[in-house]
Design an enzyme around this catalytic site. Sequence first.
Site, PDB file in Angstrom:
ATOM      1  N   CYS A 126       0.843  -1.196   0.000  1.00 53.64           N
ATOM      2  CA  CYS A 126       0.000   0.000   0.000  1.00 53.64           C
ATOM      3  C   CYS A 126       0.878   1.246   0.000  1.00 53.64           C
ATOM      4  O   CYS A 126       1.157   1.827   1.061  1.00 53.64           O
ATOM      5  CB  CYS A 126      -0.941  -0.013   1.203  1.00 53.64           C
ATOM      6  SG  CYS A 126      -2.167   1.320   1.152  1.00 53.64           S
ATOM      7  N   TYR A 379     -28.666   3.223   8.575  1.00 59.62           N
ATOM      8  CA  TYR A 379     -29.593   4.304   8.253  1.00 59.62           C
ATOM      9  C   TYR A 379     -30.965   3.715   7.913  1.00 59.62           C
ATOM     10  O   TYR A 379     -31.847   4.418   7.427  1.00 59.62           O
ATOM     11  CB  TYR A 379     -29.053   5.110   7.066  1.00 59.62           C
ATOM     12  CG  TYR A 379     -27.652   5.633   7.301  1.00 59.62           C
ATOM     13  CD1 TYR A 379     -27.439   6.817   8.004  1.00 59.62           C
ATOM     14  CD2 TYR A 379     -26.537   4.923   6.851  1.00 59.62           C
ATOM     15  CE1 TYR A 379     -26.158   7.293   8.239  1.00 59.62           C
ATOM     16  CE2 TYR A 379     -25.254   5.381   7.082  1.00 59.62           C
ATOM     17  CZ  TYR A 379     -25.065   6.565   7.783  1.00 59.62           C
ATOM     18  OH  TYR A 379     -23.789   7.022   8.020  1.00 59.62           O
ATOM     19  N   THR A 381     -31.790   1.804   5.524  1.00 59.47           N
ATOM     20  CA  THR A 381     -32.086   1.901   4.099  1.00 59.47           C
ATOM     21  C   THR A 381     -31.307   0.828   3.336  1.00 59.47           C
ATOM     22  O   THR A 381     -30.261   0.354   3.790  1.00 59.47           O
ATOM     23  CB  THR A 381     -31.698   3.276   3.527  1.00 59.47           C
ATOM     24  OG1 THR A 381     -30.282   3.484   3.713  1.00 59.47           O
ATOM     25  CG2 THR A 381     -32.453   4.394   4.216  1.00 59.47           C
TER      26      THR A 381
END
Length: 484
Positions: A126, A379, A381
């Site tokens: 990385c 949330y 959702t």
Amino acid sequence: MRLAVAPRKSVEDNSYLLKICSHCERLSKKDLGVRIPRPLGNGPSRFIPEKEILKVSKVDTRTQSILEDAFAALGRLDNISVVMGFHPQYLESFLRTQHYLLQMDGPLSLHYRHYIGIMAAARHQCSYLVNLHVNDFLQVGGDPKWLNGLSDAPRKLQQLGELNKILAHRPWLLTKEHIECLLKAEEHSWSLAELIHAVVLLTHYHSLASFTFGCGITPDIHCEGGHTFRPPSLSQYCVCDIANGNGHANHHDDLLGDQDVCGEVEVLMERMKQLQECRDDEEADQEEMATRFEREKTESMLVATADEDDGVPSRDVSRHFEDPSYGYKDFSRRGEHVPTFRVQDYSWEDHGFSLVNRLYPDVGQMLDEKFQMAYNLTYNTMATHKDVDTSMLRRAIWNYIHCMFGIRYDDYDYGEINQLLDRSFKIYIKTMVCSPEKTTKRMYESFWRQFQHSEKVHVNLLLMEARMQAELLYALRAITRYMT
């Protein structure tokens, strides 16, 4: 090169500090003789359109406030924080924990902390995180010679290389003998408190490398690969347009069309409903639950990562660790057998938390809050659907990651995983968690194609924290066994 600390302004203003028009660039050159860098790429992520990320910081005042505080404290706003801004509650916990690990009082010196971050990020190639902490390492007075490679670092840090390697790729192999070697190395010995600090840093940056690759994070402008001094190409667009991504198509893979994925969310929601009904009607016995775990663990080995060919890391990254050919291997390869790690025998809540808090005060509490934040964040959702209980799906993702590491929850029915996680999602999870450097944009776009980018970032937060906790469980269990 590092951004100077700017006066406290809104994040919206700060995000455009370096995205100046050609007229301003000419004035700067003329009046100050300054070469103005331009960002390479379009935004903080290769996977997520910049306009969607910036929209969050403009609309959500809490996100804006958190990012302002981060900018004021560091004199920069890294791209990881900007992408995490989709979820301000989590971002606040993440930044508080990372700040404490790197800058507040603790067993390890500041330059040791950043060097350990470099070692951990390098294991997964990385370069984003490596470059970030090379800059920080030098700023806190670290010896530049150490950056020539691990062989030029102090012997004490070199000895951490084996722990770094095992934790990053095969944490189930960690034993109390590995811990003993570090704690009884004569003049190069680690104290228990120092080792706990180092373990938390290693696991933090291994998992953060997963998030970095999983979200396609691009280099920050002040780091290598994040800027250029070349003027923009001549075209109908001015430099402001180009710098802000207006001259390039950059969108979620809408070209794939909705035909192939129509109803994806509804199918998943229906499966969740059916599984809940099955839970209410009947419950499998412990023997059947254990069988389902072993079956899922075996099947997880058959899920291939994006590219099974082991790449050779660049010299710039590989010099910070030893044995570059060492990587993730499934439990059963070459006849290897690893006993199942039962959370009922050693858990974060009952064992790991108290051990970390005792040897590195307050950090156990911060980590626990961060784990809980990622695990419980919702949330209610799913794509365009509202008032949805997503707890079953979040638990399946978390437990699947732990299953790949051999970690079993006795009270969980692993038969649910195959119902909720399809093959493309499993490939993404396994690649991001076990070999994150192989994560591609195509993989990111191939799962949950009807979901929002914010929901995919949420998934990546779950993957990151579940991975960190899995590594910590193996490390802390080994330390506990050494102590007893």
